[in-house]
Motif scaffolding. Sequence first.
Motif, short mmCIF file in Angstrom:
data_model
loop_
_atom_site.label_atom_id
_atom_site.label_comp_id
_atom_site.label_asym_id
_atom_site.label_seq_id
_atom_site.Cartn_x
_atom_site.Cartn_y
_atom_site.Cartn_z
N THR A 178 -21.16 -5.69 -17.26
CA THR A 178 -20.02 -6.29 -16.55
C THR A 178 -20.35 -6.52 -15.08
N MET A 179 -21.00 -5.54 -14.45
CA MET A 179 -21.39 -5.69 -13.04
C MET A 179 -22.40 -6.82 -12.87
N ALA A 180 -23.31 -6.95 -13.82
CA ALA A 180 -24.32 -8.01 -13.74
C ALA A 180 -23.67 -9.39 -13.84
N VAL A 181 -22.70 -9.55 -14.77
CA VAL A 181 -22.01 -10.84 -14.91
C VAL A 181 -21.21 -11.15 -13.65
N PHE A 182 -20.51 -10.16 -13.13
CA PHE A 182 -19.73 -10.37 -11.90
C PHE A 182 -20.62 -10.83 -10.76
N THR A 183 -21.74 -10.15 -10.57
CA THR A 183 -22.66 -10.50 -9.47
C THR A 183 -23.25 -11.89 -9.67
N ALA A 184 -23.65 -12.19 -10.89
CA ALA A 184 -24.27 -13.49 -11.17
C ALA A 184 -23.29 -14.63 -10.93
N VAL A 185 -22.04 -14.47 -11.39
CA VAL A 185 -21.05 -15.54 -11.21
C VAL A 185 -20.70 -15.69 -9.74
N LEU A 186 -20.58 -14.58 -9.02
CA LEU A 186 -20.27 -14.65 -7.59
C LEU A 186 -21.37 -15.39 -6.83
N VAL A 187 -22.62 -15.05 -7.11
CA VAL A 187 -23.73 -15.72 -6.43
C VAL A 187 -23.75 -17.20 -6.78
N ALA A 188 -23.58 -17.52 -8.07
CA ALA A 188 -23.59 -18.92 -8.50
C ALA A 188 -22.43 -19.70 -7.88
N TYR A 189 -21.27 -19.07 -7.77
CA TYR A 189 -20.11 -19.75 -7.18
C TYR A 189 -20.32 -20.01 -5.69
N LYS A 190 -20.78 -18.98 -4.98
CA LYS A 190 -20.99 -19.14 -3.53
C LYS A 190 -22.11 -20.14 -3.24
N ALA A 191 -23.08 -20.23 -4.14
CA ALA A 191 -24.18 -21.17 -3.93
C ALA A 191 -23.80 -22.60 -4.32
N GLY A 192 -22.63 -22.76 -4.92
CA GLY A 192 -22.19 -24.09 -5.31
C GLY A 192 -22.72 -24.55 -6.65
N TRP A 193 -23.32 -23.64 -7.41
CA TRP A 193 -23.84 -24.01 -8.74
C TRP A 193 -22.71 -24.15 -9.75
N ILE A 194 -21.60 -23.49 -9.50
CA ILE A 194 -20.42 -23.61 -10.36
C ILE A 194 -19.35 -24.35 -9.57
N ARG A 195 -18.92 -25.49 -10.09
CA ARG A 195 -17.88 -26.29 -9.45
C ARG A 195 -16.60 -26.18 -10.26
N VAL A 196 -15.62 -25.50 -9.71
CA VAL A 196 -14.36 -25.32 -10.40
C VAL A 196 -13.45 -26.51 -10.08
N ASN A 197 -13.33 -27.42 -11.02
CA ASN A 197 -12.46 -28.57 -10.85
C ASN A 197 -11.51 -28.67 -12.04
N ARG A 198 -10.76 -29.76 -12.10
CA ARG A 198 -9.75 -29.89 -13.14
C ARG A 198 -10.39 -29.94 -14.52
N ARG A 199 -11.53 -30.60 -14.65
CA ARG A 199 -12.20 -30.67 -15.95
C ARG A 199 -12.68 -29.29 -16.39
N PHE A 200 -13.26 -28.53 -15.46
CA PHE A 200 -13.71 -27.17 -15.76
C PHE A 200 -12.54 -26.31 -16.23
N TYR A 201 -11.44 -26.41 -15.50
CA TYR A 201 -10.25 -25.63 -15.84
C TYR A 201 -9.75 -25.98 -17.24
N GLY A 202 -9.65 -27.27 -17.54
CA GLY A 202 -9.15 -27.68 -18.85
C GLY A 202 -10.05 -27.21 -19.98
N PHE A 203 -11.36 -27.30 -19.77
CA PHE A 203 -12.31 -26.86 -20.79
C PHE A 203 -12.17 -25.36 -21.05
N VAL A 204 -12.09 -24.57 -19.98
CA VAL A 204 -12.01 -23.11 -20.12
C VAL A 204 -10.70 -22.72 -20.80
N MET A 205 -9.59 -23.35 -20.42
CA MET A 205 -8.31 -23.01 -21.04
C MET A 205 -8.29 -23.36 -22.53
#
Length: 304
Positions: free
Chosen positions: A180-207
């Motif tokens: 769990t800690m590894a996933v949290f750290t990896a997603v945080l780093v990827a988000y801050k680096a801009g590798w993950i773009r949270v937009n409307r399409r991303f939100y719809g797909f995840v939901m």
Amino acid sequence: MRSSNPVFSRRGFSRDNGHAQFNAAPQAGGPAVGTQQGNPYAGGNPYAGQNPYAQGDQQTYANPYAQDQYGVQAPTTDRMTMDDVVMRTATTLGTLIVTAALAWWFLPVDAANMGQSYGIAIGAGLVAMVLALVQSFKRKASPALILAYAALEGVFLGVVSNVVDTHIASGAAMQAVIGTMAVFTAVLVAYKAGWIRVNRRFYGFVMAAAMGFVLLMAVNLLFAVFGGGDGLGFRSGGLGIIFGIIGVLLGACFLALDFKQVEDGIAYGAPREESWLAAFGLTMTLVWIYMEFLRLIAILQGDD
């Protein structure tokens, strides 16, 4: 109007005329907000350039980034900050961890006490689920409700983790925590680096993926309860491993949505009490990821 259910929506998203809208906000690694480049929905989003936490004529003054004619920034003492989110999240997770540890030590899972301890855990888990649903549909955060949820969820996790660790896979609880800690750290780093773009399409797909996943698990549970065995087999064997991995990936996506919620809240000058909602969302997501890891480890090591 913003959706009031953070289980299948996040407060960074709103609804207008029945259509999901995504509130524009500064994104990690992205261009400045307010520009057409920074907000791909600036043309069609009725909330673009508008502070969702401002009211009426006070929008300018409710924005913590607004400045007066002398260039002095407005006071932000009642606005959510990153420190608020960190402190509330630490308090919520700390409560959960303490009650989990107490349940581990004081609710034994040997043959003589397994039934009683497991019954207490199931009861605590059901009450925690009810409290989570109540908070999910409340318009304002209730710290007492959130901490009560964390305490009861901790009791449930403590007993379940002890059962898996003792009878199925030794060391599974610690492995699930590390995962769990590894996933949290990896997603945080990827988000801050801009590798993950949270937009409307991303939100719809995840939901959509999350609703499908939950529906399948509910059907599997019903078959298991009324038909016995492992139901449709979605939580055991090869299918169990596949669905466990999907569950972890969905949890990682929910973490990205949680980070976006925090970023939006700070950028828009959300009220300080909304930091409790951010802590609540992060805690639920981390519990989700931990449980998926625990199931995966139990399946993998239980077959040895």
